[in-house]
Design a protein around this motif. Sequence first.
Motif, PDB file in Angstrom:
ATOM      1  N   GLU A 183       1.099  -1.106   0.225  1.00  0.00           N
ATOM      2  CA  GLU A 183      -0.211  -0.165  -0.621  1.00  0.00           C
ATOM      3  C   GLU A 183       0.702   1.244   0.175  1.00  0.00           C
ATOM      4  O   GLU A 183       0.345   1.965  -0.262  1.00  0.00           O
ATOM      5  CB  GLU A 183      -0.520   0.214   1.347  1.00  0.00           C
ATOM      6  CG  GLU A 183      -1.870  -1.108   1.064  1.00  0.00           C
ATOM      7  CD  GLU A 183      -2.735  -0.812   2.825  1.00  0.00           C
ATOM      8  OE1 GLU A 183      -2.727  -0.841   3.788  1.00  0.00           O
ATOM      9  OE2 GLU A 183      -3.530  -2.380   2.246  1.00  0.00           O
ATOM     10  N   ARG A 192       1.549   6.416  -6.567  1.00  0.00           N
ATOM     11  CA  ARG A 192       1.244   6.231  -8.195  1.00  0.00           C
ATOM     12  C   ARG A 192       2.550   7.143  -8.770  1.00  0.00           C
ATOM     13  O   ARG A 192       2.169   7.793  -9.838  1.00  0.00           O
ATOM     14  CB  ARG A 192      -0.188   7.190  -8.497  1.00  0.00           C
ATOM     15  CG  ARG A 192      -1.331   6.442  -7.205  1.00  0.00           C
ATOM     16  CD  ARG A 192      -2.419   7.300  -7.707  1.00  0.00           C
ATOM     17  NE  ARG A 192      -3.547   6.122  -6.821  1.00  0.00           N
ATOM     18  CZ  ARG A 192      -3.954   6.641  -5.242  1.00  0.00           C
ATOM     19  NH1 ARG A 192      -3.061   7.215  -5.162  1.00  0.00           N
ATOM     20  NH2 ARG A 192      -5.194   5.764  -5.227  1.00  0.00           N
ATOM     21  N   SER A 231       0.838   3.810  -2.951  1.00  0.00           N
ATOM     22  CA  SER A 231       0.453   4.930  -2.656  1.00  0.00           C
ATOM     23  C   SER A 231       1.035   6.190  -3.591  1.00  0.00           C
ATOM     24  O   SER A 231       0.153   7.256  -3.860  1.00  0.00           O
ATOM     25  CB  SER A 231      -0.065   5.349  -1.384  1.00  0.00           C
ATOM     26  OG  SER A 231       1.697   5.404  -0.781  1.00  0.00           O
TER      27      SER A 231
END
Length: 141
Positions: free
Chosen positions: A32, A38, A36
Amino acid sequence: AKKNGFKMAFETVFDDHPVNLRYTSRPHELFELVTSFRSTSAVCCWDFGHANISFGESTCEWILKFGSLIECTHVHDNTGSDSHQMPFTGDINWNRTMDSFKKIGYNNVLSIEYSHGNIPADMLSDFLRLSYNSLVNLSNL
């Protein structure tokens, strides 16, 4: 990182304190965190020994999930503690693990990271040869 042309590699870690659990020592937290951003500038450094401690039997599943996010490695073995042993001297299933790396198309560096103590000078060339051969063997699995 992207602006300056480098990447941030977040390493697999493990819990080493019974109360203050280390964030990202659980694989879903690390995944994650990396995703996160991106951004292709946020990647994973796969520490084989740390993953062995934290991820256990699910290690290969997580290698497949991280996939191309894994861009660098710390290669070492262990038997459940962070002993940074030479590959093939602990309990990592290297055949399964390297098969997972083949499946994700990993083609980057395998970087050894282990503690060797104080190798006497007259043994150093043998130690380095064994280290090199362990990586060659891993890459041929």
